[in-house]
Write a protein that holds these residues in place. Structure first.
Motif, PDB file in Angstrom:
ATOM      1  N   ASN A 373       0.814  -1.225   0.000  1.00 23.26           N
ATOM      2  CA  ASN A 373       0.000   0.000   0.000  1.00 23.26           C
ATOM      3  C   ASN A 373       0.846   1.274   0.000  1.00 23.26           C
ATOM      4  N   ALA A 374       2.070   1.158  -0.512  1.00 25.42           N
ATOM      5  CA  ALA A 374       2.973   2.313  -0.555  1.00 25.42           C
ATOM      6  C   ALA A 374       2.639   3.283  -1.677  1.00 25.42           C
ATOM      7  N   GLY A 375       1.644   2.973  -2.504  1.00 24.13           N
ATOM      8  CA  GLY A 375       1.322   3.845  -3.631  1.00 24.13           C
ATOM      9  C   GLY A 375       0.901   5.242  -3.225  1.00 24.13           C
ATOM     10  N   GLY A 376       0.175   5.349  -2.118  1.00 26.10           N
ATOM     11  CA  GLY A 376      -0.288   6.655  -1.675  1.00 26.10           C
ATOM     12  C   GLY A 376       0.855   7.566  -1.305  1.00 26.10           C
ATOM     13  N   VAL A 377       1.784   7.054  -0.513  1.00 19.33           N
ATOM     14  CA  VAL A 377       2.899   7.913  -0.103  1.00 19.33           C
ATOM     15  C   VAL A 377       3.840   8.155  -1.268  1.00 19.33           C
ATOM     16  N   ALA A 378       3.916   7.202  -2.199  1.00 21.60           N
ATOM     17  CA  ALA A 378       4.762   7.411  -3.382  1.00 21.60           C
ATOM     18  C   ALA A 378       4.268   8.607  -4.187  1.00 21.60           C
ATOM     19  N   VAL A 379       2.960   8.675  -4.437  1.00 15.27           N
ATOM     20  CA  VAL A 379       2.435   9.799  -5.204  1.00 15.27           C
ATOM     21  C   VAL A 379       2.438  11.079  -4.370  1.00 15.27           C
ATOM     22  N   SER A 380       2.327  10.952  -3.055  1.00 17.77           N
ATOM     23  CA  SER A 380       2.502  12.136  -2.205  1.00 17.77           C
ATOM     24  C   SER A 380       3.895  12.730  -2.400  1.00 17.77           C
ATOM     25  N   ALA A 381       4.914  11.863  -2.478  1.00 18.78           N
ATOM     26  CA  ALA A 381       6.275  12.359  -2.717  1.00 18.78           C
ATOM     27  C   ALA A 381       6.394  12.963  -4.109  1.00 18.78           C
ATOM     28  N   LEU A 382       5.692  12.385  -5.076  1.00 19.27           N
ATOM     29  CA  LEU A 382       5.683  12.976  -6.421  1.00 19.27           C
ATOM     30  C   LEU A 382       4.975  14.333  -6.407  1.00 19.27           C
ATOM     31  N   GLU A 383       3.950  14.478  -5.548  1.00 20.31           N
ATOM     32  CA  GLU A 383       3.298  15.777  -5.378  1.00 20.31           C
ATOM     33  C   GLU A 383       4.275  16.794  -4.813  1.00 20.31           C
ATOM     34  N   MET A 384       5.105  16.370  -3.862  1.00 19.54           N
ATOM     35  CA  MET A 384       6.124  17.266  -3.310  1.00 19.54           C
ATOM     36  C   MET A 384       7.090  17.723  -4.400  1.00 19.54           C
ATOM     37  N   SER A 385       7.461  16.798  -5.283  1.00 18.21           N
ATOM     38  CA  SER A 385       8.370  17.157  -6.375  1.00 18.21           C
ATOM     39  C   SER A 385       7.733  18.184  -7.303  1.00 18.21           C
ATOM     40  N   GLN A 386       6.463  17.978  -7.621  1.00 20.74           N
ATOM     41  CA  GLN A 386       5.767  18.930  -8.489  1.00 20.74           C
ATOM     42  C   GLN A 386       5.658  20.303  -7.826  1.00 20.74           C
ATOM     43  N   ASN A 387       5.395  20.315  -6.504  1.00 24.47           N
ATOM     44  CA  ASN A 387       5.326  21.585  -5.784  1.00 24.47           C
ATOM     45  C   ASN A 387       6.671  22.313  -5.810  1.00 24.47           C
ATOM     46  N   ASP A 388       7.765  21.564  -5.631  1.00 24.17           N
ATOM     47  CA  ASP A 388       9.095  22.176  -5.648  1.00 24.17           C
ATOM     48  C   ASP A 388       9.400  22.800  -7.006  1.00 24.17           C
ATOM     49  N   GLU A 389       8.943  22.131  -8.081  1.00 28.18           N
ATOM     50  CA  GLU A 389       9.246  22.593  -9.432  1.00 28.18           C
ATOM     51  C   GLU A 389       8.188  23.544  -9.990  1.00 28.18           C
ATOM     52  N   ARG A 390       7.115  23.767  -9.233  1.00 28.19           N
ATOM     53  CA  ARG A 390       5.985  24.579  -9.704  1.00 28.19           C
ATOM     54  C   ARG A 390       5.415  24.014 -11.007  1.00 28.19           C
ATOM     55  N   LEU A 391       5.291  22.687 -11.055  1.00 28.60           N
ATOM     56  CA  LEU A 391       4.779  21.999 -12.232  1.00 28.60           C
ATOM     57  C   LEU A 391       3.598  21.132 -11.855  1.00 28.60           C
ATOM     58  N   SER A 392       2.832  20.725 -12.868  1.00 30.90           N
ATOM     59  CA  SER A 392       1.744  19.760 -12.671  1.00 30.90           C
ATOM     60  C   SER A 392       1.836  18.719 -13.777  1.00 30.90           C
ATOM     61  N   TRP A 393       2.142  17.484 -13.388  1.00 29.07           N
ATOM     62  CA  TRP A 393       2.286  16.407 -14.364  1.00 29.07           C
ATOM     63  C   TRP A 393       0.923  15.863 -14.761  1.00 29.07           C
ATOM     64  N   THR A 394       0.841  15.230 -15.918  1.00 25.01           N
ATOM     65  CA  THR A 394      -0.415  14.630 -16.362  1.00 25.01           C
ATOM     66  C   THR A 394      -0.748  13.408 -15.530  1.00 25.01           C
ATOM     67  N   PHE A 395      -2.026  13.017 -15.552  1.00 28.27           N
ATOM     68  CA  PHE A 395      -2.450  11.801 -14.853  1.00 28.27           C
ATOM     69  C   PHE A 395      -1.645  10.616 -15.336  1.00 28.27           C
ATOM     70  N   GLU A 396      -1.477  10.499 -16.648  1.00 22.75           N
ATOM     71  CA  GLU A 396      -0.780   9.341 -17.221  1.00 22.75           C
ATOM     72  C   GLU A 396       0.683   9.294 -16.774  1.00 22.75           C
ATOM     73  N   GLU A 397       1.313  10.454 -16.675  1.00 28.52           N
ATOM     74  CA  GLU A 397       2.713  10.488 -16.248  1.00 28.52           C
ATOM     75  C   GLU A 397       2.844  10.057 -14.786  1.00 28.52           C
ATOM     76  N   VAL A 398       1.974  10.580 -13.944  1.00 33.45           N
ATOM     77  CA  VAL A 398       2.022  10.189 -12.530  1.00 33.45           C
ATOM     78  C   VAL A 398       1.703   8.706 -12.380  1.00 33.45           C
ATOM     79  N   ASP A 399       0.687   8.232 -13.085  1.00 29.20           N
ATOM     80  CA  ASP A 399       0.283   6.835 -12.989  1.00 29.20           C
ATOM     81  C   ASP A 399       1.408   5.900 -13.444  1.00 29.20           C
ATOM     82  N   GLN A 400       2.120   6.267 -14.504  1.00 24.93           N
ATOM     83  CA  GLN A 400       3.220   5.432 -14.977  1.00 24.93           C
ATOM     84  C   GLN A 400       4.365   5.412 -13.981  1.00 24.93           C
TER      85      GLN A 400
END
Length: 448
Positions: A373-400
């Motif tokens: 069940n680590a998927g939630g925290v994994a995408v939370s960390a990806l959210e942190m990366s997007q916040n740091d870069e001021r970017l928003s990745w597509t659903f497909e990119e995050v899902d992959q």
């Protein structure tokens, strides 16, 4: 008795002497310790550095009073908690749980597990957890907001984008995260990276809502593939009907499986034709209703009171996604009798030690929560990366990215289990793989 065995026994005795009244935490410790002996035998430097005792003591823990006013003008008091367990590989990261059962033992158990779950993602995040014994069920939006504003007024002293980044857990959804972020911003200004699970309009990530449920299935898919199997055609039992369960049902169905059950705290639905996740989503997320309402809308569905794990029907895969210790030894035996060969944990520690032993004896493959069940925290960390870069990745990119992370978690856990003589004990493998990364980071940083 080896040096490693003696050392672990000594550390455990100290923990029991200090925290003997914390059963959930002690259970997490025992589940972890029984896999460590071969690692410590291979790395005696960990013993010399007293690494395990240091790792099992939180770096810091906060308990605080939360006073708030209900809709009738009455002053209510709850307890708030935050445990910052280990930050060797990154800022503390872990959810906040609002539920009447929340206490220090549960928060420490969750925080301890979070260390290794976060480590397994391969992302730079440490382990933490928190919450309150506040129950949002039956509360108005105003009551929830006032409670959270009081809660965050204290919590904000101890968190920050590069220090500790909370997220949601049981009882903490989009509404609660929004109120928390608003109060944090009110006190500290705009810092998008201080919370994850945010709404898309203020720094959230696409696919975060689906992440834990989707990730659970990507992990399960990888586990089955390693046995030369696939999800297509499999019958799946799911417990729970919250965020994890809903999106686990969706992804399992998309991958060709038939999910035959979902549940809540009162009872469960059985539908041999397959659960429709959209109906569950409507009932639980939109209407905030009870799962028994599903049977009123689907002719082939049956509603039964009690635990879904006490219901006998043939199936192949179990995905317990409700709460800790929902499967005990007796229910595990029924699971085996019903033909299940795989258990992947969507909830945190849903199987008791007795249940885990039953699975091992019956050669049922177990995907532990810290991996599955680590998927939630994994995408939370990806959210942190997007916040740091001021970017928003597509659903497909995050899902992959999520799929790749979950496949890597299974692969590394399987390799660690094999390397240390545990065969297909993926619980042991996840413990070891998660532990090694944190242990090496702690060794490199000296005694702190």
């Amino acid at each position: 008795m080896s040096e490693a065995t003696t050392y672990l026994a000594t550390v455990r005795a100290k923990i029991v002497a200090r925290d003997g009244n914390q059963p959930e935490f002690l259970e997490a410790i025992d589940n972890f310790f029984h896999t460590l002996t071969p690692v410590l035998e291979k790395h005696p430097e960990y013993i010399k550095a007293n690494l395990v005792e240091r790792l099992t003591e939180p770096e810091r823990a906060f308990q605080f009073r939360v006073s708030w006013v209900d809709d009738h003008g009455n002053v209510q008091v709850n307890r708030g908690f935050r445990v910052q367990f280990n930050g060797a590989i990154g800022p503390y990261k872990g959810g906040l749980r609002f539920h009447p059962t929340v206490n220090l033992s549960i928060v420490k158990f969750l925080g301890f597990e979070q260390i290794f779950k976060n480590s397994l993602t391969g992302l730079p995040i440490g382990g933490g957890k928190g919450g309150s014994d506040f129950d949002p069920k039956g509360k108005s939006d105003g009551e929830v907001m006032r409670f959270i504003q009081s809660f965050m007024t204290e919590l904000q002293k101890h968190i920050g984008p590069d220090l500790d980044v909370p997220a949601g857990d049981i009882g903490v959804g989009a509404r609660e995260i929004g109120f928390m972020y608003g109060q944090y911003r009110r006190l500290n200004g705009y810092q998008a990276g201080v919370l994850t699970g945010k709404g898309l309009s203020y720094g959230g990530s696409l696919a975060r809502t689906q992440a834990t449920g989707f990730g659970l299935l990507y992990y399960t898919e990888a586990l089955l593939a390693a046995q030369g199997e696939q999800l297509t055609g499999k019958k799946v039992k799911v417990s729970g009907s919250g965020n994890v369960a809903i999106y686990a049902v969706q992804k399992a169905t998309e991958l060709g499986a038939t999910v035959i059950t979902v549940s809540d705290s009162n009872g469960f639905i059985y539908d041999p034709n397959g659960i429709d996740y959209k109906i569950v989503q409507q009932i639980k997320e939109v209407e905030r209703g009870r799962i028994k309402e599903y049977a009123d809308r689907v002719d082939t569905a049956e509603y039964h009171e009690g635990s879904v794990w006490d219901f006998d029907v043939e199936y192949d895969v179990a995905l317990p996604s409700a709460t800790q210790n929902e499967i005990d030894g007796g229910r595990a035996a029924r699971l085996v009798q019903n033909g299940a060969k795989v258990v992947a944990s969507g909830a945190n520690m849903p199987s008791t030690p007795e249940a885990v032993e039953v699975f091992h004896q019956a050669n049922v493959l177990l995907g532990p929560a810290k991996a599955a069940n680590a998927g939630g925290v994994a995408v939370s960390a990806l959210e942190m990366s997007q916040n740091d870069e001021r970017l928003s990745w597509t659903f497909e990119e995050v899902d992959q990215r999520l799929k790749t992370i979950m496949q890597n978690i299974f692969s590394e856990s399987a390799q660690a289990a094999e390397e240390y003589g545990f065969g297909k004990d993926y619980l042991a493998g996840a413990n070891i793989a998660g532990f090694k990364r944190v242990a090496d980071a702690m060794m490199a940083q000296g005694v702190i």
